[in-house]
Enzyme design. Structure first.
Site, short mmCIF file in Angstrom:
data_model
loop_
_atom_site.label_atom_id
_atom_site.label_comp_id
_atom_site.label_asym_id
_atom_site.label_seq_id
_atom_site.Cartn_x
_atom_site.Cartn_y
_atom_site.Cartn_z
N HIS A 1 0.88 -1.18 0.00
CA HIS A 1 0.00 0.00 0.00
C HIS A 1 0.92 1.23 0.00
O HIS A 1 2.03 1.17 0.52
CB HIS A 1 -0.83 -0.04 1.29
CG HIS A 1 -1.92 0.97 1.39
ND1 HIS A 1 -1.67 2.27 1.75
CD2 HIS A 1 -3.25 0.86 1.21
CE1 HIS A 1 -2.83 2.92 1.78
NE2 HIS A 1 -3.81 2.09 1.46
N ASP B 1 3.00 -4.74 7.98
CA ASP B 1 1.77 -3.96 7.84
C ASP B 1 0.63 -4.97 7.90
O ASP B 1 0.38 -5.69 6.93
CB ASP B 1 1.80 -3.20 6.51
CG ASP B 1 0.43 -2.65 6.12
OD1 ASP B 1 -0.53 -2.86 6.87
OD2 ASP B 1 0.35 -2.01 5.05
N GLN C 1 -4.57 -5.52 6.88
CA GLN C 1 -5.54 -6.42 6.25
C GLN C 1 -5.40 -7.84 6.77
O GLN C 1 -5.88 -8.78 6.14
CB GLN C 1 -5.35 -6.42 4.73
CG GLN C 1 -5.43 -5.08 4.08
CD GLN C 1 -6.86 -4.55 3.97
OE1 GLN C 1 -7.83 -5.28 4.16
NE2 GLN C 1 -6.99 -3.26 3.66
N LYS D 1 -10.48 -1.07 10.41
CA LYS D 1 -10.61 -2.27 9.56
C LYS D 1 -10.87 -3.50 10.44
O LYS D 1 -10.98 -4.61 9.94
CB LYS D 1 -9.34 -2.47 8.73
CG LYS D 1 -9.12 -1.38 7.68
CD LYS D 1 -8.02 -1.76 6.73
CE LYS D 1 -7.36 -0.60 6.05
NZ LYS D 1 -8.20 0.12 5.10
#
Lengths: 151, 419
Positions: free
Chosen positions: B136, B213, B216, B239
């Protein structure tokens, strides 16, 4: 299809999306400009040929959604044969139409085929799609060096 | 969405009742353009259960005050609620101590904190930082900033056609100048789950710290930072069924201790004079200013909710949905899935011949279906596949097969109009 959606995706727009007019590079253009929408990654390259102050040829290349592609395609037909000043007036009228400045039931006599974009005003997030080609054309008219972006 | 298929047996002892879960999310009762909302944009942000909404409201209506500084009752209650949230997060990712849990604005700030306070001061001209091609933008730009300033080199692990990292290329990229590795645990635009343990093992063999990261990942998979042995890990509350504007940086305590503060201000100091300032202990050293207190408390509640449903159960349910959706779109000849790794979270990115993602997005919106269209803040991924954008449906614990049917029928209608 929903009425509002039908107003946005009119047959003319779907047709120009499928078979865009003047979709080609122009080797003998007198001026050109590139446009970019960083939000969606759409890019457009507009080519103009101007002789004695008249836009004698317009073409474009690039990738984008149906609204942006049809808008570019119809734009090429709308400004071809116009003087620089006339092309600017068409640009202004088009912007007024898609941003709702002409009101809910706009008088589209001056706009000809471009009137099919009246539905865009109901979709604020798609105004940039419809206007990218036009801003880029204006930059080419003004021979601006910097790349046009919608942001 | 009431159908029998929505109650599925996960194991002999567990019944996953998606209808009961849906009832906990008030927004799922919304209609969009006169159609029931089908929310498939969960990789952008997830919806919030009523318990999270109520908990944030409870903070404002019964304990609103500033933390760590008042002797009055409200401040003490608020401080306790805020610190309790930190402990919940520590348990959720199995950190060693609560001082390894830093509250930030989100994943982006967590990565910037590490880039600025850990990597930048240790970076010399000619050093290298490794990231991957599927990052990202928030795991690209902070490293570009640090590398540019220090004249260091940013190296990229490439991905293959399926969207898998090419691991042997990662091995080749490591040199004695490599100072840091930061990779995404699960890709937001492709869905790929990276072999992070292998990446960490190899990096550690070369004495290189690794940041993950996990924005997700934490909402889809059980994440255990001690088992992973990652040095830093970042994720966002929103999220994870929690509020926006709150996120987490996990860091190993010895690393966090060695780092200078990221921002200066209140709460991060122990003593200030014009001559010298001494900093507060962890985790407060990295939490300058009044934080998002309601956000932290809400995130704690979201973690309680997830724990109640069970992250393994959520994962199982989402994998069923992904499999069902992948199968359902397979009979659309003009549709191509972008991201076909065998190891994926519940993200289905795709392109249709001759229909631009933005047109798909607008059409589906009129069917009540919310998906993401665009480059998903991963422009290098789009470049890798030579496409400007994709459409992305991403599934969460409350989605159903009936909703996927609405998506697929919508896509078939679009093809009818544009075909």
């Amino acid at each position: 299809m929903d009425q509002e959606l039908r107003e946005l995706y009119q047959e003319v727009i779907l047709d120009h999306n499928k078979s865009p007019r003047n979709f080609r590079e122009m080797e003998d253009s007198t001026q050109d400009s590139e446009g970019y929408n960083p939000l969606c990654g759409d890019t457009i390259h507009i080519y103009l040929k101007i002789n004695d102050g008249i836009v004698t040829d317009v073409s474009f290349q690039g990738s984008g959604c149906a609204i942006s592609k049809a808008s570019a395609s119809l734009m090429t037909s709308a400004v071809k044969g116009k003087t620089k000043e006339e092309a600017e007036v068409v640009f202004k009228n088009f912007l007024d139409l898609i941003t709702g400045n002409l009101g809910e039931n706009p008088n589209t006599d001056k706009l000809g085929k471009l009137a099919v974009f009246a539905g865009v005003q109901e979709f604020p997030v798609r105004v940039k799609c419809a206007s990218l080609a036009w801003h880029t054309m204006k930059a080419a008219l003004d021979e601006k060096e910097t790349k046009v972006t919608t942001e | 969405m009431n159908s029998k298929e929505e109650i599925s047996v996960i194991s002999n002892s567990t019944i996953y009742n998606v209808e009961a879960i849906r009832n906990d999310f008030p927004i799922l009762q919304t209609t969009v353009h006169d159609n029931p909302l089908v929310y498939l944009d969960n990789a952008a942000t997830t919806q919030k259960p009523i318990s999270v909404i109520k908990e944030a409201q409870k903070y404002y209506s019964t304990m609103n005050s500033n933390i760590h500084r008042g002797v009055h009752a409200l401040s003490q209650v608020a401080t306790e609620a805020y610190e309790t949230a930190r402990i919940k997060i520590k348990k959720f990712i199995n950190a060693l101590g609560k001082n390894e849990i830093i509250f930030t604005k989100g994943t982006t700030e967590s990565i910037n904190l590490v880039a600025q306070s850990y990597v930048r001061p240790n970076l010399q001209a000619g050093d290298e930082v490794i990231i991957s091609q599927m990052e990202h933008h928030s795991n690209i730009v902070p490293w570009q900033l640090a590398c540019k300033e220090k004249n260091a080199k940013l190296k990229i692990i490439p991905i293959d056609d399926n969207g898998d990292l090419i691991f042997k290329d990662f091995e080749k990229l490591i040199t004695d100048r490599t100072k840091f590795v930061s990779v995404v645990y699960a890709s937001n635009s492709l869905g790929t789950i990276n072999p992070v343990k292998k990446i960490i093992d190899l990096a550690h063999q070369n004495n290189i710290p690794v940041m993950l990261d996990a924005a997700q990942a934490v909402n889809h998979l059980p994440v255990d930072v001690q088992d992973l042995d990652c040095d830093f890990l970042a994720f966002s509350g929103h999220k994870l069924y929690g509020p926006t504007g709150i996120g987490i940086l996990y860091g190993k305590v010895n690393l966090l201790d060695s780092m200078p503060p990221y921002q200066g201000g209140g709460d991060m100091i122990s003593k200030v004079t014009f001559k010298e300032t001494t900093y507060n202990e962890l985790p407060h050293k990295f939490e300058a200013g009044t934080p998002n207190i309601a956000g932290a408390i809400g995130l704690g509640e979201a973690i309680d909710y997830i724990s109640k449903v069970g992250i393994e159960n959520i994962s199982f349910h989402e994998m069923n949905l992904l499999e069902y959706a992948t199968e359902a779109v397979s009979d659309i000849p003009s549709l191509k899935i972008i991201g076909t790794s065998k190891e994926k979270v519940s993200v289905l990115s795709f392109v249709l011949d001759d229909v631009h993602p933005h047109d798909i997005g607008t059409f589906l919106d009129f069917e009540g279906v919310a998906i993401r269209t665009g480059h998903h803040c991963t422009q290098p991924v789009m470049d890798r596949y030579n496409i400007p954008a994709t459409s992305r449906a991403s599934f969460a614990m409350y989605n159903t097969k009936a909703e996927i049917n609405v998506l697929v029928n919508g896509l078939k209608k679009i093809i009818g109009v544009f075909g």
